[in-house]
Write an enzyme that holds these catalytic residues in place. Structure first.
Site, short mmCIF file in Angstrom:
data_model
loop_
_atom_site.label_atom_id
_atom_site.label_comp_id
_atom_site.label_asym_id
_atom_site.label_seq_id
_atom_site.Cartn_x
_atom_site.Cartn_y
_atom_site.Cartn_z
N ASP A 142 -1.43 4.90 -6.28
CA ASP A 142 0.01 4.74 -6.09
C ASP A 142 0.76 5.93 -6.67
O ASP A 142 1.88 6.23 -6.25
CB ASP A 142 0.51 3.45 -6.73
CG ASP A 142 0.20 2.27 -5.83
OD1 ASP A 142 -0.95 1.82 -5.83
OD2 ASP A 142 1.11 1.85 -5.09
N GLY A 187 0.87 -1.17 0.00
CA GLY A 187 0.00 0.00 0.00
C GLY A 187 0.91 1.22 0.00
O GLY A 187 1.84 1.32 0.82
N ALA A 188 0.63 2.14 -0.92
CA ALA A 188 1.57 3.24 -1.17
C ALA A 188 1.86 4.10 0.07
O ALA A 188 3.00 4.50 0.30
CB ALA A 188 1.03 4.11 -2.30
N GLY A 189 0.84 4.37 0.87
CA GLY A 189 1.04 5.23 2.04
C GLY A 189 1.90 4.53 3.08
O GLY A 189 2.84 5.12 3.63
N CYS A 220 -8.94 -3.27 -4.46
CA CYS A 220 -7.68 -3.44 -3.75
C CYS A 220 -7.84 -3.13 -2.26
O CYS A 220 -8.94 -3.26 -1.71
CB CYS A 220 -6.56 -2.61 -4.38
SG CYS A 220 -4.92 -3.20 -3.87
N LYS A 240 1.56 11.42 -3.19
CA LYS A 240 1.39 10.40 -4.24
C LYS A 240 1.40 11.04 -5.62
O LYS A 240 1.27 10.36 -6.63
CB LYS A 240 0.12 9.61 -3.99
CG LYS A 240 0.25 8.76 -2.73
CD LYS A 240 -0.96 7.97 -2.44
CE LYS A 240 -0.76 7.15 -1.17
NZ LYS A 240 -2.03 6.65 -0.64
N LYS A 247 -3.92 -0.07 -8.46
CA LYS A 247 -3.94 -1.52 -8.67
C LYS A 247 -4.58 -1.90 -10.00
O LYS A 247 -5.61 -1.34 -10.37
CB LYS A 247 -4.72 -2.16 -7.50
CG LYS A 247 -4.84 -3.66 -7.51
CD LYS A 247 -3.52 -4.37 -7.64
CE LYS A 247 -2.51 -4.01 -6.58
NZ LYS A 247 -1.14 -4.46 -6.88
N ARG A 256 10.29 -1.38 -5.03
CA ARG A 256 9.13 -1.46 -5.93
C ARG A 256 9.11 -0.16 -6.73
O ARG A 256 9.32 0.92 -6.16
CB ARG A 256 7.83 -1.64 -5.15
CG ARG A 256 7.74 -2.99 -4.44
CD ARG A 256 6.35 -3.20 -3.83
NE ARG A 256 5.35 -3.54 -4.82
CZ ARG A 256 4.04 -3.61 -4.56
NH1 ARG A 256 3.59 -3.35 -3.34
NH2 ARG A 256 3.19 -3.94 -5.51
C1 RUB Z 1 -1.88 -1.27 -3.37
C2 RUB Z 1 -2.78 -0.34 -4.10
C3 RUB Z 1 -3.50 0.70 -3.29
C4 RUB Z 1 -2.67 1.99 -3.26
C5 RUB Z 1 -3.20 2.99 -2.26
O1 RUB Z 1 -1.12 -2.10 -4.23
O2 RUB Z 1 -2.88 -0.34 -5.31
O3 RUB Z 1 -4.75 1.01 -3.86
O4 RUB Z 1 -1.33 1.69 -2.91
O5 RUB Z 1 -3.12 2.44 -0.97
P1 RUB Z 1 -0.14 -3.18 -3.58
P2 RUB Z 1 -3.05 3.38 0.34
O6 RUB Z 1 -0.96 -4.07 -2.73
O7 RUB Z 1 0.46 -3.87 -4.76
O8 RUB Z 1 0.91 -2.41 -2.78
O9 RUB Z 1 -4.28 4.26 0.29
O10 RUB Z 1 -3.07 2.42 1.48
O11 RUB Z 1 -1.80 4.18 0.26
#
Ligand code: RUB
Length: 310
Positions: free
Chosen positions: A194, A17-19, A125, A230, A205, A59
């Site tokens: 992301d 997850g990007a965050g 996702c 982001k 995703k 990544r």
């Molecule tokens: C995770 C994904 C999430 C974004 C945003 O992909 O696509 O939608 O990262 O997440 P993966 P967040 O599982 O391949 O890392 O809102 O938690 O930053």
């Protein structure tokens, strides 16, 4: 935990997850800096740059990672003493983690204000930012339900439905290919990001773009929950966001693949949704149309096209 361990966990998606990737990377840089013995300013700076490279190589798609690294190490090369450089890394890492946490909270408030009582939200996702808005709407007493996708091949949807279930939110779990069939039952789509390009295209995703397309066809709004870190300033200079392609064994077992010599398996794990299929991007700075991406980069990431920035 060592920086190498954090990098390994980002790579194998124990941290995902990007965050979260961004917050963990900033914290890993801070902890790494604290673990280094005193060896002089230039040794410290070059070791921190080496550490940054290890994290950046994990990544390629989530731009929150280079943005977090850049914000944590900003000004390091101009520090005059080792202790100044060490203090800078600690302050900036803590500031990033704190700002990131608050950004998700603010995004949740804005998203929740757009979720009306009785709505059904489709999500894809496992996005912390998107889920935070849905959970807050429920906490505010709104009677909501969710349609959540499975998210092949990694099944991040399982994490999402567990969280929704824990919060007693009625949820329908569907395979990714059922999105168009179920779109008529949704009132709103909320996804995370992301990366956001200078034109307001959203990288998220794989499958997000077809959900946005189905939503557009069904005249349902698509809301993207994305912290300002982001946004990808480099796209303003013509750089492309690299779409990560992971091991084909995530899709088909190597044994089965070996029996099918004429079959090539592909596993890109993100896709790009053009801005025309996105109604609003919710950032901690407010809900903006995709066209405002450049302004966000300038005002919140200090992006200056004349300088080398992340
Ligand atoms: C995770 C994904 C999430 C974004 C945003 O992909 O696509 O939608 O990262 O997440 P993966 P967040 O599982 O391949 O890392 O809102 O938690 O930053």
């Amino acid at each position: 935990m060592s920086l190498e361990k954090t990098a390994e966990q980002i790579k194998n998606m124990e941290i995902r997850g990007a965050g979260k990737i961004a917050r963990e990377a900033a914290a890993a840089l801070r902890d790494h800096a604290e673990s280094l013995p005193k060896a002089g300013l230039s040794a410290f700076v070059s070791e921190m740059n080496r550490a940054a490279d290890i994290l950046l190589a994990t990544r390629p798609t989530a731009v929150s990672l280079p943005n977090a690294v850049h914000l944590t190490l900003a000004g390091l090369s101009s520090a005059e003493t080792e202790s100044e450089a060490r203090a800078l890394v600690k302050t900036q890492a803590d500031r990033f983690v704190d700002a990131s946490t608050k950004a998700v909270e603010r995004i949740a408030e804005i998203c929740a204000s757009r979720i009306a009582d009785g709505m059904t939200i489709m999500t894809h996702c496992n996005s912390k930012a998107a889920l935070a808005g849905i959970l807050l709407a429920k906490k505010q007493g709104k009677n909501i339900s969710v349609i959540a996708t499975e998210v092949r091949p990694w099944n991040q949807g399982l994490l999402t439905i567990k969280t929704l279930n824990d919060h007693e939110i009625p949820t329908t779990y569907i395979v990714d290919s059922a999105v168009r069939t179920f779109m008529k039952e949704a009132d709103l789509v909320i996804v995370g990001a992301d990366a956001v390009t200078v034109k307001g295209a959203v990288v998220n995703k794989i499958g997000t773009s077809q959900i946005a397309l189905a939503a557009h066809e069904a005249r349902k709004n698509v809301l993207v929950a994305a912290e300002t870190y982001k946004f990808a300033p480099k796209t303003a200079l013509g750089h492309h966001i690299e779409i990560e392609e992971r091991s084909t064994s995530e899709v088909l077992s190597p044994e089965t693949a070996a029996e099918l010599p004429f079959v090539t398996v592909r596993n890109p794990v993100f896709d790009v949704t053009p801005p025309r299929y996105i109604d609003v991007i919710v950032t901690e700075a407010g809900a903006v149309p995709p066209e405002a991406a450049y302004t966000i980069m300038k005002e919140y990431l200090g992006f200056n096209p004349e300088q080398e920035n992340p």
